[in-house]
Write a protein that holds these residues in place. Structure first.
Motif, short mmCIF file in Angstrom:
data_model
loop_
_atom_site.label_atom_id
_atom_site.label_comp_id
_atom_site.label_asym_id
_atom_site.label_seq_id
_atom_site.Cartn_x
_atom_site.Cartn_y
_atom_site.Cartn_z
N MET A 62 0.94 -8.45 -9.29
CA MET A 62 2.17 -7.55 -9.42
C MET A 62 2.69 -7.19 -7.89
SD MET A 62 3.08 -4.33 -11.49
CE MET A 62 2.05 -4.74 -12.75
N ARG A 63 3.64 -7.52 -7.56
CA ARG A 63 4.25 -7.32 -6.07
C ARG A 63 4.82 -5.86 -5.97
NH1 ARG A 63 5.96 -11.60 -3.32
NH2 ARG A 63 7.84 -10.59 -2.39
N ILE A 64 4.48 -5.60 -4.58
CA ILE A 64 5.13 -4.31 -4.41
C ILE A 64 6.41 -4.61 -3.73
CG2 ILE A 64 4.53 -2.43 -2.53
CD1 ILE A 64 1.52 -3.11 -2.77
N LEU A 65 7.36 -3.80 -4.17
CA LEU A 65 8.71 -3.97 -3.71
C LEU A 65 9.18 -2.96 -2.54
CD1 LEU A 65 10.69 -3.97 -7.13
CD2 LEU A 65 9.78 -5.86 -5.62
N SER A 66 8.35 -1.60 -2.38
CA SER A 66 8.70 -0.70 -1.32
C SER A 66 7.51 0.05 -1.17
CB SER A 66 9.98 -0.14 -1.60
OG SER A 66 9.80 0.86 -2.57
N PHE A 67 7.33 0.99 -0.18
CA PHE A 67 6.38 1.94 -0.22
C PHE A 67 6.69 2.95 0.79
CE2 PHE A 67 5.44 -0.49 3.63
CZ PHE A 67 4.95 0.37 4.48
N LEU B 251 3.45 3.69 -3.70
CA LEU B 251 4.20 2.34 -3.84
C LEU B 251 5.01 2.10 -5.25
CD1 LEU B 251 0.42 0.87 -3.73
CD2 LEU B 251 2.16 1.20 -1.74
N GLU B 252 6.13 1.27 -4.83
CA GLU B 252 6.60 0.77 -6.08
C GLU B 252 6.43 -0.46 -6.38
OE1 GLU B 252 11.54 0.19 -7.31
OE2 GLU B 252 11.10 0.37 -4.92
N PHE B 253 6.14 -0.86 -7.50
CA PHE B 253 5.93 -2.03 -7.97
C PHE B 253 6.80 -2.88 -8.97
CE2 PHE B 253 1.70 -0.16 -7.05
CZ PHE B 253 0.85 -1.19 -6.71
N GLU B 254 6.83 -4.18 -9.14
CA GLU B 254 8.03 -4.85 -9.33
C GLU B 254 8.16 -4.53 -11.07
OE1 GLU B 254 7.12 -9.08 -9.04
OE2 GLU B 254 5.19 -8.79 -10.00
N ASN B 255 7.39 -3.70 -11.50
CA ASN B 255 7.61 -3.30 -12.80
C ASN B 255 8.40 -1.97 -12.91
OD1 ASN B 255 5.68 -1.77 -12.11
ND2 ASN B 255 4.40 -1.96 -13.91
N LYS B 256 8.71 -1.57 -11.74
CA LYS B 256 9.69 -0.25 -11.55
C LYS B 256 8.71 1.14 -11.73
CE LYS B 256 13.05 -2.49 -10.53
NZ LYS B 256 13.45 -2.91 -9.45
N VAL C 296 4.21 -12.25 0.26
CA VAL C 296 3.13 -11.79 -0.82
C VAL C 296 3.37 -10.44 -1.43
CG1 VAL C 296 1.28 -13.31 0.22
CG2 VAL C 296 1.32 -11.14 0.87
N GLY C 297 4.30 -9.63 -1.05
CA GLY C 297 4.23 -8.53 -1.57
C GLY C 297 3.29 -7.55 -1.63
N THR C 298 2.72 -7.29 -0.39
CA THR C 298 1.68 -6.34 -0.15
C THR C 298 1.74 -5.64 0.79
OG1 THR C 298 -0.63 -5.98 -0.66
CG2 THR C 298 -0.10 -8.06 0.97
N ILE C 299 0.92 -4.64 1.21
CA ILE C 299 0.86 -3.88 2.61
C ILE C 299 0.21 -4.43 3.50
CG2 ILE C 299 0.38 -1.36 3.56
CD1 ILE C 299 2.95 -1.70 1.23
N ARG C 300 0.68 -4.61 4.63
CA ARG C 300 -0.23 -5.02 5.63
C ARG C 300 -0.20 -4.05 6.89
NH1 ARG C 300 -2.10 -10.12 6.98
NH2 ARG C 300 -0.64 -10.70 5.39
N PHE C 301 -1.40 -3.79 7.64
CA PHE C 301 -1.57 -2.88 8.68
C PHE C 301 -1.48 -3.55 10.01
CE2 PHE C 301 -3.02 -0.81 4.81
CZ PHE C 301 -2.51 0.19 4.92
N LYS C 302 -1.38 -2.87 11.14
CA LYS C 302 -1.31 -3.65 12.38
C LYS C 302 -2.67 -3.99 12.92
CE LYS C 302 -2.05 0.28 15.51
NZ LYS C 302 -1.47 1.28 16.62
N ASN C 303 -3.73 -3.72 12.24
CA ASN C 303 -5.12 -4.48 12.74
C ASN C 303 -5.33 -5.54 11.55
OD1 ASN C 303 -5.63 -3.16 10.13
ND2 ASN C 303 -7.27 -1.69 10.68
N ASP C 304 -4.22 -6.02 11.10
CA ASP C 304 -4.05 -7.07 10.50
C ASP C 304 -5.15 -7.35 8.94
OD1 ASP C 304 -2.61 -8.85 11.94
OD2 ASP C 304 -4.38 -9.36 13.10
N ASN D 295 -2.56 -6.64 -4.16
CA ASN D 295 -1.89 -5.95 -5.13
C ASN D 295 -2.36 -5.39 -6.32
OD1 ASN D 295 -0.06 -6.81 -3.09
ND2 ASN D 295 1.15 -8.11 -4.47
N THR D 296 -3.17 -6.04 -6.93
CA THR D 296 -3.59 -5.47 -8.27
C THR D 296 -4.64 -4.26 -8.03
OG1 THR D 296 -3.48 -7.84 -9.18
CG2 THR D 296 -5.03 -6.26 -10.32
N ALA D 297 -5.47 -4.48 -6.91
CA ALA D 297 -6.49 -3.61 -6.51
C ALA D 297 -5.68 -2.18 -6.40
CB ALA D 297 -7.32 -3.92 -5.48
#
Length: 124
Positions: free
Chosen positions: A1-6, A16-21, A58-66, A71-73
């Motif tokens: 399930m993709r993350i749309l916004s956070f 986190l806002e997921f694609e299921n709203k 991929v619709g997930t969160i990435r931090f500056k430390n890579d 998403n499921t986790a």
């Protein structure tokens, strides 16, 4: 399930806002409590945490430390924000409707106070 916004919160939480709203809140300190190294940097360094960006591919969160997360986790680790809000609202009493009194309304105490002020002003 993709993350749309956070939205990152400075207390190391992500909304986190997921694609299921559905909106879920993840406490990253709890989520990463047993991790070490660059994973632990995310919940120990506010600058690393606030560097979070949405990876549109991929619709997930990435931090500056890579570091990024499945998403499921994140979904499973999060709490449903709507349930938190509903539960919080149950603990507060329902607001009562208060009717406004007319501008020219004077209570019994107000009338007595006016009378006393009038008497005092005549004496002094």
């Amino acid at each position: 399930m993709r993350i749309l916004s956070f939205y990152p919160i400075k207390t190391f939480k992500l909304i986190l806002e997921f694609e299921n709203k559905e909106y879920r809140i993840v406490d990253m300190k709890k989520f990463l409590q047993n991790e070490q190294g660059v994973m632990q940097d995310i919940c120990n360094d506010i600058n690393v945490f606030m560097s979070a960006e949405l990876d549109d591919v991929v619709g997930t969160i990435r931090f500056k430390n890579d570091v990024d997360f499945d998403n499921t986790a994140l979904y499973e680790a999060g709490q449903d924000l709507e349930k938190i809000v509903v539960k919080a609202n149950r603990s507060y009493p329902v607001a009562r409707k208060i009717t406004r009194l007319p501008d020219n309304f004077r209570s019994k105490i107000s009338k007595e106070n006016e009378r006393l002020l009038e008497l005092l002003s005549k004496r002094y």
